[in-house]
Each structure stands twice: as C-alpha cells, then as structure tokens.
Motif scaffolding. Structure first.
Motif, short mmCIF file in Angstrom:
data_model
loop_
_atom_site.label_atom_id
_atom_site.label_comp_id
_atom_site.label_asym_id
_atom_site.label_seq_id
_atom_site.Cartn_x
_atom_site.Cartn_y
_atom_site.Cartn_z
N MET A 461 39.79 47.23 32.63
CA MET A 461 39.79 48.63 33.08
C MET A 461 40.86 49.42 32.34
SD MET A 461 40.36 50.24 36.90
CE MET A 461 39.37 48.98 37.65
N HIS A 637 34.27 52.12 39.82
CA HIS A 637 35.48 51.35 40.12
C HIS A 637 35.89 51.51 41.59
CE1 HIS A 637 35.72 50.54 35.94
NE2 HIS A 637 36.26 51.69 35.56
N TYR A 668 37.70 43.05 35.42
CA TYR A 668 37.90 44.46 35.77
C TYR A 668 38.73 44.62 37.04
CZ TYR A 668 35.05 47.13 32.47
OH TYR A 668 34.59 47.76 31.36
N TYR A 669 38.50 43.75 38.01
CA TYR A 669 39.05 44.00 39.34
C TYR A 669 39.99 42.89 39.81
CZ TYR A 669 35.29 47.28 38.92
OH TYR A 669 34.47 48.27 38.44
#
Length: 698
Positions: A461, A637, A668-669
């Motif tokens: 991200m 997101h 990403y998370y």
C-alpha cells in the motif's frame, strides 16, 4: 455600444446580488445554448438575439417545462440589468481586473450602503498592509488567498474575528471580477474551430491535459492553427501569475498531449511545440521518434498485434507466479483493453533500452533491446535523468529500489515474454526486477534450489493511502464517513419532494452518496463503477421489479482478476439506485448532453460514461467537505480495514477485494491485521484478568 452575449455572461459574475443563484445558473445555461446555435464568438452575438437563439436551441430538444421556464425567466431578468462600466467589463473579460475594479463592482451591488463601505474598507486595509495601491493588486482569488497565508490579525491590528471578516469580504469582492476563478469552460460552450477540434478528440488523459490550453486560447480568441511556443509561454506565465500549483509541469504535460494527439487524430494542428525543461534543452536529445523507421514500425506492429480484434489473449501473469504483487501500482487490463498508461510505460522502457544500445539509430526491431544488458542500460539512463533533475531542484538522488525502476524492468520483462525470449534471459530479467522492486527486501534460495523474492511486510500500500487509512482509527472520523451517504443524498430528496430539479451541487452530492452506498455493498474498482450499465445488450445492473435487492454482474473481461463477479447491493443502496435512475440521472443526462440510448448509470456526453478522473474528483471533493479524506481507490482499503477490525478472516477479504492470491491481501493489510491481532490479544488478557479478579473477590 451594442450589448453582446459576452457582456451578459460577464454580468452573471459582476452582479450576483441582482439575481438568485438559480437564476444565475439558468442564465448561463441559456447563454451556452444560444452560443452553440449561433456558432460565433460571444463578443460577436448581439444580446438582443439571445431569446431567439435560445428558442432555436431548445426547439428540437425534450427540455422539461420547468427548466425551460426557468431559463426564459432568467434571460429576461439578465437583459433588464443595467450595463456595467465599459472599462470594468473589459478588465473582467481580459482577466486583468484589479482590486480597484473590485471596488467599482462592489458599488454596483444591491447590498446596504454600510455593507459596501465595510467591503471597500477591507480592500483599502488589505492594500495598505501590502504597501500597495488598489490598482496595483490583481483581483485573482488564488493570489489573494496566497497573500493571506502569510498574514495574521496582528498585521491588520485587529482581533481574529475581525481579521476573518476582512478576509471574507475581500474574497467576496474579488470573486465579482475574477470571472474564471470558479468557472470552468465546458466543451458545450465552445464554437467554431475549437469546438470542431475538441469534438474530434478521444476521451482520455491527453484531452484532459490539453484543456487548460483550449480554455486559455478560446478566452483570448487564439485559433488552434495559431498556437505556437509563444502561446504556451504566455499560458505558463498566466498560470504562474494566478498561483496555479505546478504551472511548469502543467504546461509540459500539455506539450506531450499535443504531440500524442498529433499522432492519433486526423485534422489536429500540425505545428510542433517545443518540449519544456526546467533548465534549457535536455542533454539526451535522442527520443523514440528519432529512432530508425523500422524500429518504430516494429513497435506499432506490436501494439496493433496486442489490441487488434481477435488477437490471441496474453496474460502477463504467465511471466511469473507473483505478477499481481510485482506490478502493484502499475495500471493493467486484459487484451484489447490495455490502458494507454500501460502502453506508454512499455514504450518508455523500450526507448530507454534503445538509448542504452551502442548504436541506437541502427536498431531495426524492438526484440533487439529485450535483453538483460539493455534493461541494465535503461535503468542507468533513468537514474542519470533523475540525478540531473535532483541536482537542478536540490532533490534527493535516485534510489536503487523505486517504482520507476520497477516499472521499466517489469515492462521489458512482459514484452520479452510476449516475444518468446529465451528462458535464461527471462530469468535474468526477473532477478533484475527483484533487485529494483521497492517492496522486495532480498532474495532467498529455497530447499528445492529455486530462488524466490523476500517481500517487505505491509509494503504494497502506498504511503499516502496508508496515512489516510490510519485516520479512520479515530471514531469521529469514521462516524463522518458513516453519515456521508445520508448527508449527501438529503438535498436531492428534498428537491424531488418539492417537485423541482436539484441544482448541480445537489445532483453531484447525490451521485457521490450513491457511490458510497455501492462501495459499502462491495468495494468495486473505479473503472467498474464508471462503466455500470442499467440497460442495453451489455446491461450489468439488474433492479428487481418489486421488493428485493439490486444485482451487479461483471463479466470476466471487465474484472482485473479475469473472474466474473456478482454483487448484491444492500436494500438502502437499491432504494437510492432506483431513486437515482428515476429522478436524478435524467437531469444529469440532459445537462451533460447524453444521448437517449446512453446505457450508463453515470452518463456523459453522447453514449459515453462519466470520466473516471472526474468522478473521483467529485468523490474526493464531497468527502473533504464532510470532514474526511477518501478517494474511490482508497475506499477499497477502508473496506478491508473495517472487515479486519471486525475479525473477518483474510481469506474472506481476498475474495471481497478480488485478489488472485492471498499473499497480495496479506502484504497490503499486514499492518492492520497486526493491530487487530494486538487488540484481540489485549481484549483476551483483560477478560482473563477480570475473571481472576472476580474469583479472588469470592
């Protein structure tokens, strides 16, 4: 002197207190319709012809009677207004108005005399603080706001509240003469050569980038064939004078767009414009256009091969297993839908590789530069360019790992795979990509002898989205987001209940409110939102005939992961979608000039859909007004964050977001998942300690 439509249009800016906001909007719309029918410059159309031209314009249209009556009433009011002083009108028309002109414009308003005195006093006090005369200070809102950024109440010798009042009155006076401060030239307003030129341009980034030049030239009656380097120089000076951020970068993008449209559009002006650089001419004079004709032809043949109907599909994921992760942030679409940005990235990488050759002018085919050696040379060329730019701008030198370097190698690797380059070269290119990828930490040899990349956790991200997402940890920030749809849709519902059309702001507010509700049903990608179709052979929005929930169905070729997607909207989203299609979409379609057959939920002119960039801009602007920062992509997101905070498994979130691989979701998370795990651990500890304390009490 004969009053013209240009004079009337200026009056809508100069005399806002003589008309209501509704009348101003209707009068400007009427002038636009008359202007299109006359096909002449506003300054050449007598004001007395306005109603006749407007009647011709609406004669064959299906304009609603309320809209038509409102425009006729506004035209009569506008023509009854007194003429403004000729010198003032000329200054406003030429964008040369000063605070002295603003003071004259204040006297023309219908406000109370003491109010006018206070406003003129604010103008005078501001000039005194700047140690200037009113006639020396340009009445440009952006410049005035910038000046205020360096001032405080102490500079004016007043309290903060009085300082705020002075600023408000001053900006209000400036808006009376800053004609283009809050107005954008639309394509519908153009006539003559510029209208014919713009109508022939394809929608896309090149057209959008060119628009400032179109607007500047049209306002000054500079025809397309008369545009030259002096015109572009004058535009840059105007942007800088108006304190437009990134004036040089804007003009440079305009020149690139001009070159692109010259190649792709018949009838586009043929004169060349010099490229803009910060200091002089770039030392690397050789460009793609300067390479040999056979080499360029091989590129164009490659593009045609990849985009021609019936062409064999190529899946870039076949280049490597972790394709989605390696090109995170790189725009990509399946065959025949290659985004212009993707093809430009490939072309740039190939040009850089060609420049690295010992004899670039002798190259005959792009396959000659799809080698690891040329890729290394392309990276060196890109690094040298960045280093020179950093020296000129006192910036940071280029880093070994960066998004630009990743994009260059991934482009060469993808094109090499398509050209069936040997496996040994592909493996070297792949290893080179790992060494420059900003999200790969190192390489690791597996037990089976295979070498794999070691990824940085939570790095996929972008930092801007990551920072904005962290703000939603604040309950008040999240609450503002939760209430957004209701707040945005309320004005449009009120207008419908009163039996009137919503104004433009309410209409766009409602569009953003509907987008919020759709995204809360499923976090779709931006391109899919723009292309939702509620009718026609390719319909992908299905509304129930009675009670029930609407369904969205996206075919595999429309989805990034090439898997068909079915979305069931919430009941609230279904209700608001039905309201939009029945009451609001027809209004928007009429205002943008959409055709009767336009199938899109969010229409644009003709049979097109609303531009992604414009929709995203509307979305961001409304959200910012409600107190939070969020764009369409960051909404995905946020959906993942909310799901993770609620304890939803990452495998479920992978399906929700449409990621091919679970590893992509985890990268990403990772930060959010880690925080969620910490909270669950802390909660478990608190529960255990509470239970032990309870037992000890007994």
């Amino acid at each position: 002197m004969t009053k013209t439509l240009n004079d009337l249009d200026i009056l809508t800016t100069l005399l806002p207190t003589h008309l209501t906001k509704t009348d101003i909007h209707a009068a400007r719309k009427a002038i636009t319709r008359a202007h299109a029918v006359a096909d002449k410059a506003l300054t050449d159309i007598p004001a007395c012809e306005l109603e006749a031209l407007h009647a011709r314009a609406v004669g064959a249209s299906d304009l609603g009677w309320k809209t038509l009556d409102g425009e006729r009433r506004a035209m009569r009011k506008l023509q009854s207004l007194p003429m403004a002083p000729a010198a003032l009108t000329a200054a406003v028309a030429a964008n040369t108005a000063t605070l002295a002109d603003a003071s004259v414009a204040v006297d023309l308003q219908t406000q109370a005399p003491d109010r006018k005195i206070r406003i003129r006093g604010a103008l005078t006090r501001f000039a005194d603080v700047l140690n200037s005369e009113l006639a020396e200070i340009p009445a440009v809102e952006r410049r005035i706001r910038t000046s205020f950024d360096g001032l405080t109440a102490i500079d004016f010798g007043v309290r903060q509240q009085s300082f705020d009042n002075i600023k408000s009155m001053l900006l209000g006076a400036v808006r009376l003469v800053d004609r283009h401060g809050h107005r954008r030239l639309s394509a519908d307003f153009l006539v003559g050569p510029w209208r014919r030129l713009v109508d022939g341009l394809p929608d896309g980034q090149a057209r959008a980038k060119l628009w400032r030049l179109v607007s500047y030239c049209y306002e000054r009656d500079i025809q397309p064939d008369a545009v030259d380097d002096s015109t572009v120089d004058a535009l840059e000076a105007d942007l800088a004078a108006r304190k437009i951020k990134g004036a040089h970068e804007t003009v440079r993008a305009i020149v690139y767009a001009w070159e692109e449209l010259q190649k792709s559009c018949e009838g586009f002006p043929r004169q060349s414009l010099a490229r803009r650089y910060r200091t002089g001419v770039d030392r690397w004079n050789l460009r793609f256009d300067d390479l040999s004709a056979p080499f360029k032809q091989s590129w164009y043949a490659f593009v045609e091969r990849m985009t021609a109907p019936g062409a064999e599909d190529f899946d870039p994921a076949s280049v490597f297993d972790d394709f989605d992760d390696l090109i995170a942030g790189v725009e990509h679409a399946p065959n025949r839908q290659y985004a212009p940005g993707t093809l430009r990235s490939w072309k740039t990488a190939i040009a850089y590789a060609a420049l690295a050759d010992q004899a670039p002018s002798k190259l005959r085919d792009i396959a000659q530069v799809l080698t690891p050696e040329h890729a290394v040379g392309a990276l060196k060329h890109a690094r040298d360019r960045q280093s020179r730019r950093a020296e000129r701008q006192d910036g940071k030198p280029s880093e070994q790992r960066s998004a630009q370097r990743r994009n260059i190698v991934s482009a060469l690797l993808t094109v090499a795979k398509i050209h069936d380059v040997d496996d040994a070269s592909l493996e070297k290119l792949r290893r080179l990509l790992w060494r420059v990828h900003p999200h790969i930490r190192s390489e690791q040899k597996q037990s089976d002898g295979m070498v794999k990349p070691v990824w940085q956790s939570g790095s996929a991200m972008g930092s801007r989205h990551r920072d904005r997402l962290r703000k939603f940890a604040d309950p008040a920030y999240l609450e503002a987001w939760r209430k957004a749809p209701a707040a945005l849709l309320r004005p449009a519902h009120a207008a419908a209940a009163a039996g009137r059309e919503p104004d433009q702001q309410s209409l766009l507010d409602a569009m953003v409110g509907l987008l919020h509700l759709i995204l809360r049903s499923a976090p779709l990608r931006r391109a899919n939102l723009c292309q939702l179709r509620f009718r026609g052979p390719d319909q992908n929005v299905k509304l129930p005939s009675g009670e029930g929930k609407a369904t969205l169905w996206l075919a595999a070729e429309e989805v990034k992961n090439h898997e068909p997607l079915t979305v069931e909207l919430t009941e609230k989203a279904t209700t608001e979608l039905r309201f939009w299609l029945r009451h609001l979409r027809p209004v928007l379609a009429s205002r943008v000039g959409a055709s009767a057959e336009n199938p899109f939920v969010f229409p644009a002119k003709g049979a097109k859909h609303r531009a992604l960039e414009l929709m995203n801009m509307n979305f961001v602007d409304r959200n910012r007004r409600l107190g939070f920062e969020l764009n369409l992509h960051a909404s995905r997101h946020l959906a993942a964050k909310i799901a993770l905070d609620a304890g939803v498994d990452c495998a479920v979130i992978q399906k929700l977001l449409g990621h091919k691989r679970l590893e992509t979701t985890l990268r990403y998370y990772a930060e959010i998942a880690s925080l969620t795990a910490q909270r669950q651990y802390q909660s478990a500890l608190l529960q255990r300690y509470a239970a032990e304390d309870e037992r000890n009490k007994k």
